[in-house]
Design a protein around this motif. Structure first.
Motif, PDB file in Angstrom:
ATOM      1  N   LEU A 179       5.635  17.965  -4.991  1.00 48.82           N
ATOM      2  CA  LEU A 179       6.600  17.029  -4.423  1.00 48.82           C
ATOM      3  C   LEU A 179       7.573  16.562  -5.495  1.00 48.82           C
ATOM      4  CD1 LEU A 179       4.116  14.817  -2.387  1.00 48.82           C
ATOM      5  CD2 LEU A 179       5.552  16.654  -1.515  1.00 48.82           C
ATOM      6  N   THR A 180       8.834  16.450  -5.086  1.00 47.50           N
ATOM      7  CA  THR A 180       9.814  15.907  -6.020  1.00 47.50           C
ATOM      8  C   THR A 180       9.793  14.386  -5.936  1.00 47.50           C
ATOM      9  OG1 THR A 180      11.626  15.884  -4.431  1.00 47.50           O
ATOM     10  CG2 THR A 180      11.291  17.927  -5.685  1.00 47.50           C
ATOM     11  N   GLN A 181      10.267  13.775  -6.986  1.00 47.99           N
ATOM     12  CA  GLN A 181      10.325  12.318  -7.028  1.00 47.99           C
ATOM     13  C   GLN A 181      11.250  11.794  -5.911  1.00 47.99           C
ATOM     14  OE1 GLN A 181      11.709  10.875 -10.799  1.00 47.99           O
ATOM     15  NE2 GLN A 181      10.206   9.220 -10.793  1.00 47.99           N
ATOM     16  N   ALA A 182      12.319  12.502  -5.665  1.00 44.97           N
ATOM     17  CA  ALA A 182      13.267  12.086  -4.624  1.00 44.97           C
ATOM     18  C   ALA A 182      12.616  12.125  -3.241  1.00 44.97           C
ATOM     19  CB  ALA A 182      14.504  12.971  -4.651  1.00 44.97           C
ATOM     20  N   THR A 183      11.825  13.153  -2.988  1.00 39.98           N
ATOM     21  CA  THR A 183      11.156  13.269  -1.693  1.00 39.98           C
ATOM     22  C   THR A 183      10.157  12.135  -1.496  1.00 39.98           C
ATOM     23  OG1 THR A 183      11.361  15.667  -1.764  1.00 39.98           O
ATOM     24  CG2 THR A 183       9.723  14.775  -0.263  1.00 39.98           C
ATOM     25  N   VAL A 184       9.350  11.904  -2.522  1.00 37.31           N
ATOM     26  CA  VAL A 184       8.327  10.857  -2.428  1.00 37.31           C
ATOM     27  C   VAL A 184       8.977   9.509  -2.154  1.00 37.31           C
ATOM     28  CG1 VAL A 184       6.605   9.562  -3.743  1.00 37.31           C
ATOM     29  CG2 VAL A 184       6.627  12.052  -3.840  1.00 37.31           C
ATOM     30  N   TRP A 185       9.994   9.162  -2.926  1.00 38.60           N
ATOM     31  CA  TRP A 185      10.568   7.827  -2.784  1.00 38.60           C
ATOM     32  C   TRP A 185      11.472   7.689  -1.571  1.00 38.60           C
ATOM     33  CZ3 TRP A 185       7.660   4.410  -4.310  1.00 38.60           C
ATOM     34  CH2 TRP A 185       6.887   4.578  -5.453  1.00 38.60           C
ATOM     35  N   THR A 186      12.005   8.795  -1.066  1.00 40.20           N
ATOM     36  CA  THR A 186      12.752   8.721   0.185  1.00 40.20           C
ATOM     37  C   THR A 186      11.809   8.392   1.340  1.00 40.20           C
ATOM     38  OG1 THR A 186      14.409  10.294  -0.601  1.00 40.20           O
ATOM     39  CG2 THR A 186      14.242   9.995   1.785  1.00 40.20           C
ATOM     40  N   VAL A 187      10.705   9.130   1.407  1.00 47.18           N
ATOM     41  CA  VAL A 187       9.733   8.900   2.482  1.00 47.18           C
ATOM     42  C   VAL A 187       9.096   7.516   2.344  1.00 47.18           C
ATOM     43  CG1 VAL A 187       7.544   9.685   3.465  1.00 47.18           C
ATOM     44  CG2 VAL A 187       9.291  11.349   2.827  1.00 47.18           C
ATOM     45  N   VAL A 237       0.840  -1.204   0.000  1.00 43.79           N
ATOM     46  CA  VAL A 237       0.000   0.000   0.000  1.00 43.79           C
ATOM     47  C   VAL A 237       0.874   1.252   0.000  1.00 43.79           C
ATOM     48  CG1 VAL A 237      -1.633   1.338   1.393  1.00 43.79           C
ATOM     49  CG2 VAL A 237      -2.014  -1.094   1.000  1.00 43.79           C
ATOM     50  N   ILE A 238       1.959   1.241   0.761  1.00 44.70           N
ATOM     51  CA  ILE A 238       2.864   2.395   0.790  1.00 44.70           C
ATOM     52  C   ILE A 238       3.478   2.611  -0.597  1.00 44.70           C
ATOM     53  CG2 ILE A 238       5.029   3.283   1.743  1.00 44.70           C
ATOM     54  CD1 ILE A 238       4.273   1.706   4.349  1.00 44.70           C
ATOM     55  N   GLY A 239       3.878   1.521  -1.238  1.00 46.40           N
ATOM     56  CA  GLY A 239       4.447   1.642  -2.584  1.00 46.40           C
ATOM     57  C   GLY A 239       3.459   2.217  -3.579  1.00 46.40           C
ATOM     58  N   PHE A 240       2.220   1.747  -3.537  1.00 49.31           N
ATOM     59  CA  PHE A 240       1.200   2.273  -4.449  1.00 49.31           C
ATOM     60  C   PHE A 240       0.850   3.725  -4.117  1.00 49.31           C
ATOM     61  CE2 PHE A 240      -0.046  -2.352  -4.972  1.00 49.31           C
ATOM     62  CZ  PHE A 240       0.590  -2.460  -6.199  1.00 49.31           C
ATOM     63  N   ALA A 241       0.863   4.060  -2.833  1.00 48.67           N
ATOM     64  CA  ALA A 241       0.605   5.453  -2.439  1.00 48.67           C
ATOM     65  C   ALA A 241       1.724   6.354  -2.960  1.00 48.67           C
ATOM     66  CB  ALA A 241       0.486   5.572  -0.923  1.00 48.67           C
ATOM     67  N   GLY A 242       2.950   5.837  -2.987  1.00 50.55           N
ATOM     68  CA  GLY A 242       4.058   6.605  -3.552  1.00 50.55           C
ATOM     69  C   GLY A 242       3.846   6.901  -5.028  1.00 50.55           C
ATOM     70  N   LEU A 243       3.319   5.929  -5.757  1.00 52.81           N
ATOM     71  CA  LEU A 243       3.034   6.154  -7.178  1.00 52.81           C
ATOM     72  C   LEU A 243       1.983   7.242  -7.356  1.00 52.81           C
ATOM     73  CD1 LEU A 243       2.964   2.463  -8.435  1.00 52.81           C
ATOM     74  CD2 LEU A 243       4.734   4.177  -8.871  1.00 52.81           C
ATOM     75  N   VAL A 244       0.978   7.239  -6.487  1.00 52.08           N
ATOM     76  CA  VAL A 244      -0.061   8.269  -6.559  1.00 52.08           C
ATOM     77  C   VAL A 244       0.511   9.629  -6.153  1.00 52.08           C
ATOM     78  CG1 VAL A 244      -2.277   9.036  -5.595  1.00 52.08           C
ATOM     79  CG2 VAL A 244      -1.920   6.622  -6.172  1.00 52.08           C
ATOM     80  N   ALA A 245       1.361   9.651  -5.129  1.00 54.09           N
ATOM     81  CA  ALA A 245       1.935  10.909  -4.635  1.00 54.09           C
ATOM     82  C   ALA A 245       2.851  11.556  -5.674  1.00 54.09           C
ATOM     83  CB  ALA A 245       2.698  10.661  -3.339  1.00 54.09           C
ATOM     84  N   MET A 246       3.405  10.756  -6.571  1.00 54.53           N
ATOM     85  CA  MET A 246       4.284  11.333  -7.597  1.00 54.53           C
ATOM     86  C   MET A 246       3.524  12.270  -8.530  1.00 54.53           C
ATOM     87  SD  MET A 246       7.044   8.369  -8.591  1.00 54.53           S
ATOM     88  CE  MET A 246       6.569   8.497 -10.256  1.00 54.53           C
TER      89      MET A 246
END
Length: 122
Positions: free
Chosen positions: A29-37, A15-24
């Protein structure tokens, strides 16, 4: 308890991984910020699976649940999903402890019966 909690944490990993895809899709938000968090949260969920028998792991799990709910400020659907997983976490901890206690009682009864049978044979 360990099996139920680990199952919940692995579900959260996805779920966190899929939420990251949506947050991108959020232009703020930068891609680096999203995937770091998301990467830290995903790593924490997997590491917690192996740490569940150690002191403090359940409390760290609760912190992860709070983080999931708060991620709803970035991806609104996470308010709902975070609450669902917090409920699953509670059920895993609560009912997992009851199952562990029942297993311990059953093991003690089985051992007592085995000892009684071996004494009766002797």
């Amino acid at each position: 308890m360990r099996t139920l909690c680990a199952s919940t944490l692995i579900g959260e990993f996805f779920v966190i991984g899929f939420a990251g895809l949506v947050a991108m899709k959020n232009p703020e938000l930068t891609q680096a910020t999203v995937w770091t968090v998301c990467g830290i949260a995903m790593l924490l969920s997997v590491l917690l699976c192996g740490m569940l028998s150690r002191p403090g792991a359940v409390q760290i799990g609760w912190a992860l649940q709070i983080g999931l709910i708060l991620s709803g400020f970035v991806v609104p659907m996470m308010f709902f999903l975070g609450a669902v997983f917090a409920g699953l976490w509670w059920c895993s901890v609560h009912y997992g402890a009851k199952i562990d206690a029942a297993k311990a009682r059953w093991a003690a009864q089985s051992e007592a019966q085995s000892e009684a049978q071996s004494e009766a044979r002797a």
